[in-house]
Design a protein around this motif. Structure first.
Motif, PDB file in Angstrom:
ATOM      1  N   ILE A 108      -7.551   8.298   4.804  1.00 20.98           N
ATOM      2  CA  ILE A 108      -8.544   8.328   3.723  1.00 20.98           C
ATOM      3  C   ILE A 108      -7.859   8.338   2.366  1.00 20.98           C
ATOM      4  N   ILE A 109      -6.808   9.155   2.229  1.00 13.95           N
ATOM      5  CA  ILE A 109      -6.056   9.198   0.971  1.00 13.95           C
ATOM      6  C   ILE A 109      -5.475   7.827   0.649  1.00 13.95           C
ATOM      7  N   ALA A 110      -4.883   7.176   1.657  1.00 16.62           N
ATOM      8  CA  ALA A 110      -4.259   5.870   1.438  1.00 16.62           C
ATOM      9  C   ALA A 110      -5.304   4.809   1.081  1.00 16.62           C
ATOM     10  N   ILE A 111      -6.452   4.818   1.752  1.00 16.97           N
ATOM     11  CA  ILE A 111      -7.493   3.820   1.477  1.00 16.97           C
ATOM     12  C   ILE A 111      -8.072   4.009   0.083  1.00 16.97           C
ATOM     13  N   VAL A 112      -8.340   5.261  -0.307  1.00 18.61           N
ATOM     14  CA  VAL A 112      -8.886   5.518  -1.647  1.00 18.61           C
ATOM     15  C   VAL A 112      -7.870   5.132  -2.719  1.00 18.61           C
ATOM     16  N   ALA A 113      -6.606   5.505  -2.515  1.00 14.84           N
ATOM     17  CA  ALA A 113      -5.573   5.153  -3.494  1.00 14.84           C
ATOM     18  C   ALA A 113      -5.408   3.635  -3.584  1.00 14.84           C
ATOM     19  N   THR A 114      -5.507   2.936  -2.456  1.00 15.37           N
ATOM     20  CA  THR A 114      -5.415   1.479  -2.463  1.00 15.37           C
ATOM     21  C   THR A 114      -6.589   0.863  -3.210  1.00 15.37           C
ATOM     22  N   ALA A 115      -7.796   1.404  -3.000  1.00 14.57           N
ATOM     23  CA  ALA A 115      -8.972   0.893  -3.715  1.00 14.57           C
ATOM     24  C   ALA A 115      -8.816   1.074  -5.227  1.00 14.57           C
ATOM     25  N   ASN A 164      -1.534  21.259  -6.564  1.00 13.44           N
ATOM     26  CA  ASN A 164      -1.401  20.607  -5.256  1.00 13.44           C
ATOM     27  C   ASN A 164      -2.773  20.445  -4.607  1.00 13.44           C
ATOM     28  N   ASN A 165      -3.529  19.494  -5.097  1.00 14.55           N
ATOM     29  CA  ASN A 165      -4.856  19.240  -4.539  1.00 14.55           C
ATOM     30  C   ASN A 165      -5.043  17.742  -4.343  1.00 14.55           C
ATOM     31  N   LEU A 166      -6.163  17.389  -3.727  1.00 15.01           N
ATOM     32  CA  LEU A 166      -6.412  15.991  -3.380  1.00 15.01           C
ATOM     33  C   LEU A 166      -6.546  15.116  -4.620  1.00 15.01           C
ATOM     34  N   PHE A 167      -7.260  15.597  -5.642  1.00 16.21           N
ATOM     35  CA  PHE A 167      -7.443  14.810  -6.853  1.00 16.21           C
ATOM     36  C   PHE A 167      -6.106  14.522  -7.524  1.00 16.21           C
ATOM     37  N   ALA A 168      -5.263  15.550  -7.644  1.00 10.12           N
ATOM     38  CA  ALA A 168      -3.949  15.361  -8.267  1.00 10.12           C
ATOM     39  C   ALA A 168      -3.098  14.384  -7.466  1.00 10.12           C
ATOM     40  N   LEU A 169      -3.192  14.445  -6.140  1.00 10.63           N
ATOM     41  CA  LEU A 169      -2.408  13.536  -5.303  1.00 10.63           C
ATOM     42  C   LEU A 169      -2.853  12.090  -5.497  1.00 10.63           C
ATOM     43  N   LEU A 170      -4.162  11.856  -5.574  1.00 10.49           N
ATOM     44  CA  LEU A 170      -4.661  10.492  -5.788  1.00 10.49           C
ATOM     45  C   LEU A 170      -4.226   9.959  -7.146  1.00 10.49           C
ATOM     46  N   VAL A 171      -4.273  10.813  -8.160  1.00  4.90           N
ATOM     47  CA  VAL A 171      -3.821  10.393  -9.490  1.00  4.90           C
ATOM     48  C   VAL A 171      -2.337  10.067  -9.461  1.00  4.90           C
ATOM     49  N   ALA A 172      -1.546  10.913  -8.798  1.00  2.00           N
ATOM     50  CA  ALA A 172      -0.100  10.699  -8.747  1.00  2.00           C
ATOM     51  C   ALA A 172       0.254   9.424  -7.986  1.00  2.00           C
ATOM     52  N   GLY A 222      -7.065 -13.755  -0.886  1.00  2.08           N
ATOM     53  CA  GLY A 222      -5.888 -13.783  -0.013  1.00  2.08           C
ATOM     54  C   GLY A 222      -4.801 -12.853  -0.523  1.00  2.08           C
ATOM     55  N   ILE A 223      -4.497 -12.937  -1.822  1.00  2.00           N
ATOM     56  CA  ILE A 223      -3.478 -12.061  -2.415  1.00  2.00           C
ATOM     57  C   ILE A 223      -3.903 -10.598  -2.342  1.00  2.00           C
ATOM     58  N   LEU A 224      -5.183 -10.325  -2.614  1.00  4.76           N
ATOM     59  CA  LEU A 224      -5.661  -8.944  -2.597  1.00  4.76           C
ATOM     60  C   LEU A 224      -5.637  -8.361  -1.185  1.00  4.76           C
ATOM     61  N   ILE A 225      -5.942  -9.170  -0.179  1.00  2.00           N
ATOM     62  CA  ILE A 225      -5.879  -8.691   1.208  1.00  2.00           C
ATOM     63  C   ILE A 225      -4.441  -8.358   1.584  1.00  2.00           C
ATOM     64  N   LEU A 226      -3.509  -9.221   1.204  1.00  5.20           N
ATOM     65  CA  LEU A 226      -2.097  -8.939   1.469  1.00  5.20           C
ATOM     66  C   LEU A 226      -1.650  -7.674   0.755  1.00  5.20           C
ATOM     67  N   ASP A 227      -2.087  -7.504  -0.472  1.00  2.54           N
ATOM     68  CA  ASP A 227      -1.742  -6.307  -1.230  1.00  2.54           C
ATOM     69  C   ASP A 227      -2.298  -5.064  -0.553  1.00  2.54           C
ATOM     70  N   THR A 228      -3.499  -5.163  -0.025  1.00  3.25           N
ATOM     71  CA  THR A 228      -4.105  -4.032   0.683  1.00  3.25           C
ATOM     72  C   THR A 228      -3.318  -3.681   1.931  1.00  3.25           C
ATOM     73  N   ALA A 229      -2.941  -4.700   2.711  1.00  3.05           N
ATOM     74  CA  ALA A 229      -2.223  -4.471   3.968  1.00  3.05           C
ATOM     75  C   ALA A 229      -0.863  -3.836   3.746  1.00  3.05           C
ATOM     76  N   THR A 230      -0.245  -4.082   2.604  1.00  6.81           N
ATOM     77  CA  THR A 230       1.063  -3.479   2.327  1.00  6.81           C
ATOM     78  C   THR A 230       0.945  -2.145   1.585  1.00  6.81           C
ATOM     79  N   ALA A 231      -0.148  -1.977   0.828  1.00  5.72           N
ATOM     80  CA  ALA A 231      -0.293  -0.747   0.040  1.00  5.72           C
ATOM     81  C   ALA A 231      -0.687   0.439   0.917  1.00  5.72           C
ATOM     82  N   ILE A 232      -1.536   0.226   1.910  1.00 10.34           N
ATOM     83  CA  ILE A 232      -2.001   1.351   2.739  1.00 10.34           C
ATOM     84  C   ILE A 232      -0.836   2.053   3.433  1.00 10.34           C
TER      85      ILE A 232
END
Length: 305
Positions: A108-115, A164-172, A222-232
């Motif tokens: 969930i953290i990775a998907i939200v940060a990727t979005a 050390n919380n979820l919001f700070a981690l997403l921002v970082a 296409g580029i955005l899908i590739l970026d998503t697959a590598t960012a997660i």
């Protein structure tokens, strides 16, 4: 010598009409990409593994029926058994359930940060390329300033300030990651804005936001899908590393990084507490990376044979 005429040849296996046809069924870009992806057994295997992992992060914590929060000191540090498939931790909590809860949190953290990375990077890069001129120069200098700051140092500072919380981690995680996306989008739109349909939309008075969403983004999927697959997988691994070092999430929060950090403290006597979170983390990251390689080969026309 007798002349060769069509009457002297006989078509075998096809009718004369079929033999004379030179056309073939037309398929779209995405149909062709899916066809190429299906021919890649490693990518399809990774897709199946990710599907299984997705099911497990949803139902895994409920399979054994144990509470992954409540402590049971009488059964602490149990090994692998039919009762506890992954054993228990130093407080007697079922490790099987906790691993899948941690994997769910990390995903969930990775998907939200990727979005966040894709939204900010796409809009920022589109603004640079669409307006050009001094707007492009100023926004590009901002990216260069951000990239000049060491990302780890910036992450540590954000976590120290916000906690050390979820919001700070997403921002970082997201504060610098969008810069690469913005650069890619800028380069792609520099080419697209010279096309006739974009020029026609500008002549008809279409607003920049409509041009970005209607014409630019569909041609960059296409580029955005590739970026998503590598960012997660990158975000999953980064979150685990930060939590392991004590910079990211901390107990009682649960993630794969937190579980690995807790397992590392007991790995000399109870290695299973470290082994299973690391194993799940490696499988997730490897599956995403292999799928990303397959998507790159399927979506990038320059890499097609």
């Amino acid at each position: 010598m007798a002349a060769l005429t069509p009457e002297k040849f006989k078509v075998i296996g096809y009718t004369e009409e079929d033999a004379n046809r030179i056309d073939r069924p037309t398929i779209s870009y995405w149909q062709d990409a899916w066809r190429r992806l299906r021919k890649n057994p490693i990518a399809m295997g990774s897709l199946v593994v990710l599907g299984i992992l997705l099911v497990m992060v949803i139902i895994g914590p409920h399979i054994k029926g144990y509470d992954y929060v409540s402590m049971n000191i009488a059964e602490k540090n149990q090994g692998v058994s039919s009762k506890y498939w992954f054993g228990t931790d130093n407080l007697g909590r079922d490790l099987f359930s906790r691993v899948w809860v941690g994997a769910r949190a990390s995903l969930i953290i990775a998907i939200v940060a990727t979005a966040i990375k894709l939204i900010i990077g796409t809009v920022y890069g589109a603004l640079m390329a669409h307006f050009g001129g001094w707007v492009d120069e100023v926004l590009m200098r901002i990216i260069e300033v951000i990239n000049s700051i060491p990302s780890l140092l910036l992450t540590i500072l954000i976590m120290m300030i916000l906690g050390n919380n979820l919001f700070a981690l997403l921002v970082a995680l997201s504060v610098t990651a969008w810069c690469n996306t913005a650069r890619q989008v800028r380069g792609m739109i520099k080419q697209l804005r010279e096309t006739e349909y974009v020029y026609a939309a500008e002549v008809l008075g279409a607003k920049p936001l409509r041009i970005i969403l209607k014409h630019y983004v569909p041609n960059m999927l296409g580029i955005l899908i590739l970026d998503t697959a590598t960012a997660i997988p990158m975000f999953i691994f980064t979150e685990a590393g930060l939590s392991f070092l004590g910079i990211g999430l901390k107990a009682p929060s649960i993630s794969l990084g937190v579980l690995i950090s807790m397992g590392q403290q007991n790995m000399d006597f109870y290695p299973s507490q470290l082994l299973f979170p690391c194993l799940v983390l490696c499988i997730i990251v490897m599956a995403f990376n292999l799928l990303g390689d397959g998507l790159r080969d399927a979506l990038d026309p320059r890499l097609r044979q």
